[in-house]
Structure formats: structure tokens, C-alpha cells
Scaffold this motif. Structure first.
Motif, PDB file in Angstrom:
ATOM      1  N   GLN A  69       0.825  -1.197   0.000  1.00 38.58           N
ATOM      2  CA  GLN A  69       0.000   0.000   0.000  1.00 38.58           C
ATOM      3  C   GLN A  69       0.865   1.255   0.000  1.00 38.58           C
ATOM      4  O   GLN A  69       0.861   2.022  -0.963  1.00 38.58           O
ATOM      5  CB  GLN A  69      -0.939  -0.009   1.220  1.00 38.58           C
ATOM      6  CG  GLN A  69      -1.989  -1.108   1.163  1.00 38.58           C
ATOM      7  CD  GLN A  69      -2.800  -1.195   2.436  1.00 38.58           C
ATOM      8  OE1 GLN A  69      -2.924  -2.245   3.061  1.00 38.58           O
ATOM      9  NE2 GLN A  69      -3.366  -0.074   2.857  1.00 38.58           N
ATOM     10  N   GLU A  70       1.625   1.453   1.053  1.00 40.99           N
ATOM     11  CA  GLU A  70       2.465   2.652   1.127  1.00 40.99           C
ATOM     12  C   GLU A  70       3.726   2.505   0.288  1.00 40.99           C
ATOM     13  O   GLU A  70       4.345   3.503  -0.102  1.00 40.99           O
ATOM     14  CB  GLU A  70       2.815   2.926   2.591  1.00 40.99           C
ATOM     15  CG  GLU A  70       1.589   3.170   3.462  1.00 40.99           C
ATOM     16  CD  GLU A  70       1.916   3.206   4.942  1.00 40.99           C
ATOM     17  OE1 GLU A  70       3.103   2.978   5.305  1.00 40.99           O
ATOM     18  OE2 GLU A  70       0.997   3.444   5.746  1.00 40.99           O
ATOM     19  N   ARG A  71       4.138   1.279   0.052  1.00 43.40           N
ATOM     20  CA  ARG A  71       5.326   0.956  -0.746  1.00 43.40           C
ATOM     21  C   ARG A  71       6.567   1.682  -0.254  1.00 43.40           C
ATOM     22  O   ARG A  71       7.372   2.200  -1.020  1.00 43.40           O
ATOM     23  CB  ARG A  71       5.056   1.224  -2.228  1.00 43.40           C
ATOM     24  CG  ARG A  71       4.017   0.276  -2.820  1.00 43.40           C
ATOM     25  CD  ARG A  71       3.705   0.594  -4.258  1.00 43.40           C
ATOM     26  NE  ARG A  71       4.906   0.588  -5.074  1.00 43.40           N
ATOM     27  CZ  ARG A  71       4.974   1.102  -6.292  1.00 43.40           C
ATOM     28  NH1 ARG A  71       3.899   1.677  -6.815  1.00 43.40           N
ATOM     29  NH2 ARG A  71       6.086   1.060  -6.979  1.00 43.40           N
ATOM     30  N   THR A  72       6.702   1.702   1.059  1.00 46.33           N
ATOM     31  CA  THR A  72       7.916   2.228   1.682  1.00 46.33           C
ATOM     32  C   THR A  72       9.043   1.207   1.646  1.00 46.33           C
ATOM     33  O   THR A  72      10.199   1.541   1.931  1.00 46.33           O
ATOM     34  CB  THR A  72       7.631   2.636   3.128  1.00 46.33           C
ATOM     35  OG1 THR A  72       6.972   1.547   3.804  1.00 46.33           O
ATOM     36  CG2 THR A  72       6.737   3.867   3.181  1.00 46.33           C
ATOM     37  N   LEU A  73       8.709  -0.035   1.304  1.00 45.11           N
ATOM     38  CA  LEU A  73       9.691  -1.094   1.107  1.00 45.11           C
ATOM     39  C   LEU A  73       9.576  -1.599  -0.322  1.00 45.11           C
ATOM     40  O   LEU A  73       8.481  -1.652  -0.886  1.00 45.11           O
ATOM     41  CB  LEU A  73       9.455  -2.250   2.085  1.00 45.11           C
ATOM     42  CG  LEU A  73       9.574  -1.933   3.574  1.00 45.11           C
ATOM     43  CD1 LEU A  73       9.247  -3.174   4.405  1.00 45.11           C
ATOM     44  CD2 LEU A  73      10.959  -1.413   3.920  1.00 45.11           C
ATOM     45  N   ALA A  74      10.701  -1.969  -0.900  1.00 45.47           N
ATOM     46  CA  ALA A  74      10.726  -2.425  -2.294  1.00 45.47           C
ATOM     47  C   ALA A  74      11.325  -3.814  -2.362  1.00 45.47           C
ATOM     48  O   ALA A  74      12.342  -4.108  -1.719  1.00 45.47           O
ATOM     49  CB  ALA A  74      11.535  -1.462  -3.154  1.00 45.47           C
TER      50      ALA A  74
END
Length: 393
Positions: free
Chosen positions: A72-77
Motif C-alpha cells: 500500500q504505502e510501498r515504503t519497502l521495495a
């Protein structure tokens, strides 16, 4: 006049490991982003490893928190980078890891795939480009899709080829595998939510944001700096193994960080200049237990492991390809292994002398904590090791 190099003992290294890798209750964090940042990257070849590595280091772990950061936030890839392995990194570090380790490999993969498709299917460059364009258009239309869904949209992806002809491991695969593999390696598509639960290894694909083009040399220096900060002191061999670089690039990147030499049992180690103060992270830490999953970034973080793992125990904990199974830690050292039985119960076994009462109580407390996190979920490591297989029954 020369100055003697500072010596760092195995006990001090283990204390650093506990603090920096968040393996004691007082160091646990609240968010998956903090954990990924502390470890540089979370090993993600086995999807369950990500969640179990997170659970071991989070004060109140919830599956939803990690899913929110990933999808959702895509703070991790999630990308393929060091050693051609899938990792999860802080979003801002992903372009660095890609430029430092994966970009040149992606170019080679494209060339190899083009040759493979020409030999097996007669595709020329124009045909290959047209299929890729159609695949990207279908993915943009769907937003996210599995390989089978994309193959329904692009007929060429349903074609099959024989891989490794004449070999004992010869097999047939759809062209969706190599085509999507190249697009993912180049960072043009990304892994989205899994097709099943969080333990599933089958992922949907989604369009990816373009990666900024970073100079490879600068990226390697930054990645080396991050690794030494999180895992130091390290040897040249440690950094070379962790990144997958050749020796020349490893030495060049390490020198560019300004890392200073220290004396280790293995020989010469390196720490960043700001990390040589005795009053820093190497201070005494409380004894603590941790249950880490197979392929955890701590257990797989160094080429030389004797300072936290008795060499006599490697055969029981590793598979034939060098993948480590689930491990039990006490005060920065591996003391045993754990597994989940078919009925969901967690069990463990010490590797050497029976731990004292304090250590056993701490391990049992971690087993209870992990049991609560897992709930009804059953986890089987992708890479089975001798002791894990026996414990799992």
C-alpha cells in the motif's frame, strides 16, 4: 610511527550484532521500515522469511503492518539485487542496490534471453520488443496480474520452450517466465501481492516506477557503506560474498567508504571511521534469545561465521547450497535450531551443551511469542536443512 590496530574480540562482535540487528527486547522496533533499514535488506527468496525476520525484531509484530509497507504505502521495495537474490529494502535504497549489483546483470540476462528466444522460437529483436510492449500494455490495463492472466492477454507468452535440453533437469516452461524475468530484472515491473497467503511464492506483477540512473561506482560505495555500518566489523571476503562483486570492485568500494582497519580473529576487518569508539554500539547488552528463520539476513550476513557459529554445527544447519535453516540465538550466538511441526507446534533443539535455565526460559518465551504471531499459519522453509527436517517430523 605506526599505531597498532584496534582489536575487536568475538564477544564484542556478538554484542554489536545483538544491538544493531535488534535481537534483544530492548532493541526491538515498531515498524518494518526500521527493521529493513537496520539490516540494509531482508532476504526475500522465501516469502515467509521476510515476515519471520520482521516478527523476531518487532515489539508487536502484525502481518498487516508489513503488507501495508510492501503493497500500500510501498515504503519497502522487493527487487533482485545482491548475488542475484530477491531482497526487500527501504524504498530509497532500492535504486542504489540496483545500480550497484543488478543493472549490469540485467543487461546480460536480456542478451541471453534474446538468444534463447531466437534459437527456440525464431524471434528476432523486433518480435521480442513487440511481445514486451504487449505485455506491458496488458499489465497497465489490469493494474496487477499473475503470469497466467498475462498469458491469456498475450498469446505469445503461452508458447513453451525446452530449458536445459538433454540435461537431467530438462523441463518445459512458458515464455512468460523469461519475458517477465527480464522485465523484472530491469526494474520495469515489480512483484505485487502474492496470489495466495503471505507464505506464497507466487506473485502478481505490476508496473514499476522508473528507477533513477545512478553511477555504478557511487552506488557501490554507498551500498558498501551501508553494509559496513550494519554488519561491521567485516572482512573484504564478507563484503565480496554479500554483494556478489568481484574482488577489485569490492576493494575499491570499501576503500571509498573510508573504512578503517581493525584486528579480528579472521584477520583484517573494517569499520567506518565514526564506528571505532569503545563507547558506541559495542557496549554490553543484556543476554537475549531470538528465533530467526531460514535465510535470515543476520545468519547470512557474513562469509566468515565462526565467531557466532561453531563450525561443527554447519552441516546440521545448512543445505548443500549454503542456505541456512531456522536458528535459535542466545546472546549473539547460534545455539540451536527450531521448526514447526505439522500440527503447528514449534519445537527446538540445542546444538551442544544444554543451555542454562535462563537461556532455556528465554527461548521458550520466544517460541510462545512466535506461536502467537503465526496463529493457524503453517510455514515450511523453501530450503530444507537436515536438522530442520528432523525437528519438523
Amino acid at each position: 610511527m605506526s599505531t597498532a590496530r584496534r582489536r575487536i574480540t568475538p564477544a564484542e562482535r556478538r554484542a554489536r550484532l545483538v544491538r544493531r540487528h535488534l535481537l534483544a527486547p530492548s532493541f526491538r522496533t515498531k515498524t518494518p521500515e526500521e527493521i529493513a533499514d537496520a539490516l540494509v535488506a531482508l532476504h526475500a527468496t522465501d516469502p515467509a522469511t521476510v515476515y519471520l525476520s520482521f516478527a523476531a525484531r518487532c515489539a508487536e509484530p502484525e502481518v498487516a503492518a508489513l503488507e501495508r509497507a510492501l503493497y500500500q504505502e510501498r515504503t519497502l521495495a522487493r527487487i533482485r539485487c545482491m548475488r542475484r537474490t530477491v531482497f526487500i529494502l527501504p524504498h530509497g535504497l532500492a535504486p542504489v542496490a540496483y545500480a550497484a549489483t543488478a543493472r549490469s546483470l540485467a543487461a546480460k540476462q536480456r542478451t541471453q534471453t534474446a538468444h534463447q528466444l531466437h534459437a527456440a522460437c525464431g524471434w528476432d529483436e523486433r518480435r521480442y520488443a513487440a511481445v514486451e510492449a504487449a505485455t506491458l500494455a496488458a499489465l497497465a490495463q489490469r493494474g496487477a496480474a499473475g503470469a497466467a492472466e498475462l498469458a491469456a492477454d498475450v498469446p505469445e507468452l503461452r508458447e513453451q520452450i525446452v530449458t536445459f535440453p538433454g540435461k537431467p533437469y530438462q523441463s518445459r516452461q512458458r515464455l512468460s517466465a523469461p519475458v517477465l524475468g527480464v522485465l523484472a530484472a530491469e526494474g520495469r515491473i515489480r512483484r505485487a501481492r502474492p496470489l495466495g497467503s503471505w507464505t506464497s511464492a507466487q506473485f502478481r506483477w505490476a508496473p514499476a516506477d522508473p528507477l533513477p540512473h545512478l553511477p555504478a561506482g557511487e552506488a557501490k560505495t554507498e551500498l558498501a557503506r551501508r553494509y559496513v555500518a550494519a554488519f561491521g566489523p567485516v572482512t573484504v571476503e564478507d563484503l565480496k560474498w554479500w554483494t556478489g562483486w568481484n574482488l577489485t570492485d569490492t576493494r575499491r568500494a570499501l576503500a571509498a567508504t573510508g573504512a578503517e582497519q581493525v584486528a579480528l580473529d579472521e584477520g583484517t576487518g573494517y569499520l567506518l571511521p565514526e564506528d571505532t569508539d569503545d563507547r558506541g554500539p559495542a557496549a554490553d547488552v543484556e543476554p537475549a534469545a531470538a528465533l530467526l528463520p531460514g535465510l535470515d539476513p543476520t545468519a547470512m550476513g557474513w562469509r566468515h561465521r565462526d565467531w557466532y557459529l561453531d563450525p561443527e554445527h554447519k552441516k546440521a544447519l545448512f543445505d548443500r547450497n549454503g542456505n541456512i535453516g531456522p536458528t535459535v540465538w542466545w546472546h549473539g550466538r547460534i545455539i540451536g535450531a527450531w521448526a514447526q511441526r505439522r500440527d503447528g507446534r514449534l519445537t527446538w533443539e540445542p546444538l551442544a551443551a544444554r543451555p542454562d535455565r535462563t537461556a532455556r526460559a528465554a527461548v521458550e518465551a520466544e517460541i510462545a511469542r512466535l506461536t502467537t504471531f503465526l496463529g493457524p499459519t503453517r510455514v515450511t522453509p523453501c530450503y530444507r536443512t537436515p536438522l530442520e527436517r528432523r525437528l519438523a517430523g
